[in-house]
Motif scaffolding. Structure first.
Motif, PDB file in Angstrom:
ATOM      1  N   GLY A 149      11.619  -9.926  -1.069  1.00 27.37           N
ATOM      2  CA  GLY A 149      10.595  -9.860  -0.045  1.00 27.37           C
ATOM      3  C   GLY A 149       9.841  -8.552  -0.069  1.00 27.37           C
ATOM      4  N   ILE A 150      10.280  -7.622  -0.912  1.00 28.96           N
ATOM      5  CA  ILE A 150       9.637  -6.303  -1.029  1.00 28.96           C
ATOM      6  C   ILE A 150       8.791  -6.220  -2.295  1.00 28.96           C
ATOM      7  N   VAL A 151       9.386  -6.599  -3.428  1.00 33.07           N
ATOM      8  CA  VAL A 151       8.657  -6.669  -4.697  1.00 33.07           C
ATOM      9  C   VAL A 151       9.017  -7.978  -5.381  1.00 33.07           C
TER      10      VAL A 151
ATOM     11  N   TYR B  90      13.581  -5.605 -12.380  1.00 35.35           N
ATOM     12  CA  TYR B  90      12.916  -4.608 -13.209  1.00 35.35           C
ATOM     13  C   TYR B  90      12.754  -3.286 -12.469  1.00 35.35           C
ATOM     14  N   SER B  91      12.542  -3.348 -11.165  1.00 34.65           N
ATOM     15  CA  SER B  91      12.458  -2.115 -10.371  1.00 34.65           C
ATOM     16  C   SER B  91      13.760  -1.335 -10.470  1.00 34.65           C
ATOM     17  N   VAL B  92      14.866  -2.058 -10.392  1.00 33.35           N
ATOM     18  CA  VAL B  92      16.183  -1.422 -10.465  1.00 33.35           C
ATOM     19  C   VAL B  92      16.446  -0.865 -11.863  1.00 33.35           C
ATOM     20  N   THR B  93      16.037  -1.619 -12.898  1.00 34.94           N
ATOM     21  CA  THR B  93      16.271  -1.122 -14.257  1.00 34.94           C
ATOM     22  C   THR B  93      15.446   0.135 -14.542  1.00 34.94           C
TER      23      THR B  93
ATOM     24  N   ARG C 232       4.419  -6.025  -7.448  1.00 32.16           N
ATOM     25  CA  ARG C 232       5.270  -6.546  -8.515  1.00 32.16           C
ATOM     26  C   ARG C 232       6.528  -5.708  -8.723  1.00 32.16           C
ATOM     27  N   LEU C 233       6.349  -4.385  -8.828  1.00 30.97           N
ATOM     28  CA  LEU C 233       7.425  -3.519  -9.309  1.00 30.97           C
ATOM     29  C   LEU C 233       7.781  -2.394  -8.346  1.00 30.97           C
ATOM     30  N   ILE C 234       6.769  -1.682  -7.869  1.00 30.30           N
ATOM     31  CA  ILE C 234       6.977  -0.531  -7.001  1.00 30.30           C
ATOM     32  C   ILE C 234       6.134  -0.695  -5.742  1.00 30.30           C
ATOM     33  N   PRO C 235       6.724  -0.699  -4.567  1.00 31.99           N
ATOM     34  CA  PRO C 235       5.964  -0.878  -3.320  1.00 31.99           C
ATOM     35  C   PRO C 235       4.829   0.141  -3.195  1.00 31.99           C
TER      36      PRO C 235
END
Length: 223
Positions: A152-154, A159-162, A217-220
């Motif tokens: 619900g955030i990205v 991929y954000s975590v990786t 997509r990746l970073i808020p």
């Protein structure tokens, strides 16, 4: 749980341990390399425990995570470049330790290890939220859009975590010199995400609506 899956998981796990050990300790020329052992520990101990949990509770998810046969031809270049990034990054970090090019204080290793473990925890949460995750880009039978929790955030929290995982690796190793090599990863993952969204838009019902609901997509607030 099947014996085939168990032995496949165990074989790939130990192959990863051996390969990473060679890439780190051989160029470092030091079997007591603290950063190397620290990375090996925080990477493979949680991975082993997570594998045991998935083996018992969700073997189908484990099987998906072990699968590495990419069906999308556009991803072959991304995968090859990622492999080169890791190869160059780990070799450079080992050489940095051997020759003492740009030593970092010990607290950097530990702080980066804390970030790495935090990211590992978030990675586990992503796996819990989305049991359709695989290592390849595909739409699976029965797959549905996940829009709760981190989703619900990205749109691509895995991929954000990786990003956190991979960018913390050179600092866990205490190598500032190898850090720029790992900075290639965000650019590679952007290409992968663009292709993945095309596949999901075409084959996953409701994904277009989800894209409008979750903007980033990746970073808020960035992308």
């Amino acid at each position: 749980m099947t014996q085939k899956l168990f032995w496949s998981a165990l074989t790939k796990f130990f192959a990863g341990v051996i390969l990473l050990g060679i890439l780190i300790f051989l160029p470092a020329g030091d079997r007591h390399f603290f950063g190397g052992w620290l990375l090996m520990g925080i990477l493979f101990i949680p991975m082993f425990l997570a594998g045991l949990v998935m083996m018992v509770k969700n073997p189908s998810l484990l099987a998906k995570r072990l699968s590495a046969k990419e069906k999308e031809g556009e991803q072959s270049l991304v995968i090859k470049l990622s492999g080169l990034m890791f190869l160059a990054g780990f070799l450079l970090a080992g050489l940095d330790h051997r020759f003492g090019w740009l030593p970092l204080p010990g607290w950097v290793n530990l702080a980066a290890a804390g970030v790495f473990l935090l990211a590992y925890g978030l990675y586990a949460e992503v796996l819990r939220e989305n049991t359709f995750l695989s290592r390849t880009i595909e739409v699976q039978e029965g797959q549905r859009v996940i829009d709760t929790g981190l989703y619900g955030i990205v749109r691509h929290p895995m991929y954000s975590v990786t990003l956190l995982l991979f960018l913390s690796m050179p600092l866990v190793l205490g190598s500032l010199i190898s850090f720029p090599v790992f900075l290639a990863y965000p650019f590679l993952i952007v290409k992968r995400i663009r292709n993945e969204e095309q596949v999901l838009e075409a084959g996953l019902p409701g994904y277009g609506k989800y894209r409008k609901k979750v903007k980033y997509r990746l970073i808020p607030f960035i992308w």
